[in-house]
Design an enzyme around this catalytic site. Sequence first.
Site, PDB file in Angstrom:
ATOM      1  N   TRP A  11       0.943  -1.429  -0.186  1.00  0.00           N
ATOM      2  CA  TRP A  11      -0.755  -0.129  -0.208  1.00  0.00           C
ATOM      3  C   TRP A  11       0.289   1.377  -0.246  1.00  0.00           C
ATOM      4  CZ3 TRP A  11      -3.574  -2.972  -1.396  1.00  0.00           C
ATOM      5  CH2 TRP A  11      -4.081  -4.210  -0.788  1.00  0.00           C
ATOM      6  N   GLN A  55     -27.787   8.719  -5.999  1.00  0.00           N
ATOM      7  CA  GLN A  55     -28.909   8.775  -5.691  1.00  0.00           C
ATOM      8  C   GLN A  55     -29.849   9.666  -6.733  1.00  0.00           C
ATOM      9  OE1 GLN A  55     -30.228   5.734  -4.823  1.00  0.00           O
ATOM     10  NE2 GLN A  55     -31.978   6.110  -4.737  1.00  0.00           N
ATOM     11  N   GLU A  80      -4.887   5.194   6.688  1.00  0.00           N
ATOM     12  CA  GLU A  80      -4.358   6.226   7.573  1.00  0.00           C
ATOM     13  C   GLU A  80      -5.243   5.144   8.898  1.00  0.00           C
ATOM     14  OE1 GLU A  80      -1.831   8.417   7.788  1.00  0.00           O
ATOM     15  OE2 GLU A  80      -1.310   7.846   5.535  1.00  0.00           O
ATOM     16  N   SER A 139     -11.646   2.669   9.812  1.00  0.00           N
ATOM     17  CA  SER A 139     -12.654   3.897  11.069  1.00  0.00           C
ATOM     18  C   SER A 139     -13.099   2.651  12.029  1.00  0.00           C
ATOM     19  CB  SER A 139     -14.252   3.972  10.149  1.00  0.00           C
ATOM     20  OG  SER A 139     -13.948   4.672   9.427  1.00  0.00           O
TER      21      SER A 139
END
Length: 410
Positions: A164, A363, A390, A393
């Site tokens: 990554w 939407q 980073e 959540s």
Amino acid sequence: MAETEFALDLNDDQKEVRDWLHGFAADVMRPAAAEWDEREETPWPIIQEAAKIGLYSLDFYAQQFFDPTGLGIPMTMEELFWGDAGIALSIVGTGLAAVGVLANGTEEQIGTWVPQMYGDAGDVKVAAFCSSEPDAGSDVASLRTRAVYDEAKDEWVLNGTKTWATNGGIANVHVVVASVDAELGSKGHASFIVPSGTPGLSQGQKFLKHGIRASHTAEVVLDDVRVPGHCLLGGKEKLDERLARAKERAKKGGERVKNAAMATFEASRPAVGAMAVGTARAAYEVALDYAKTREQFGRPIIDNQGVAFQLADMRTSVDAARLLVWRASWMGVSGRKFESAEGSMSKLFASETAKKVTAQAIQILGGNGYTREYPVERMHRDAAIYSIFEGTSEIQRLVIARTLSGMPIR
């Protein structure tokens, strides 16, 4: 630290910089965004344009970093990522490596290596910060890349695989985090400069990603990579002293060290939150403009509460995310402690807001929003990364919960 006056409005100098950034984002980045997303390649011509005007340079980011209000960096990130997240990450990605050198290097190392990370307008360069590994993402203590000192040659020998890595394998300078004392876990880590052309460093897999496709992400393989002793950031004497202190603290309990490291992470997270705010704001603005002009049943769709209320919620969430980011940024620059993990709060809320707002934008645009003819489809793909890199959540929630409770929640 001196008291920093707090204000909810940018000053004249900041507004001038913001407008300059916005102009570059609107005129240079946005028209090229779809092309580079499709190509999935580093947008070298855009980086070069940024270098020509001084946007892609250490001087510019240093000026924003030392803004006494703390709002220079989040303002910059929001505007660039409003333009396009993939291209923006290609422009700011070098900063991760530069910060690694600025935070840990000597003055001589900073003066030697940071200019080589950026190059100049005629020959732009990029740098890569290599920390994550296939088996060590959020769990930094389990990092497997090793650095062994060869005293006879005054060289460090690095072995391992990084993943990554933004600009990994194509960078002119790689900053690699490696373990020099596995028993100390994350306290036994050190950072090393690997210059361009060093034997043993190669690019592994290049990742084909869901979003931020214009930003190059790849594995970096280190196979008996030898770097001179002076490529250890901070120098060996400083490292030996730090390891000795860490060993002593480990005997007494390392909580104080861990909290200091946590404070560092907390201070860096609002910048990522600002990136998410930029993407969310961009999607909201597209949806608002579309709702005002798209007609169904003889009237603009914004006349319908179902659409208008969504837009109201979207704008409220974007503004709330920005305020959390600004609060954390101001706290960081004014020396206030993140007693409630405010840095993680800002990153968590902004990341989740970006995912939600970009989905709502699709939407509102209906079938058009699902196509690549409109940018909200790309913005929605880009937004997914904010709740992953980073610190996911879930990690942010864990940090917040531990901070609030004082308990070792797992």
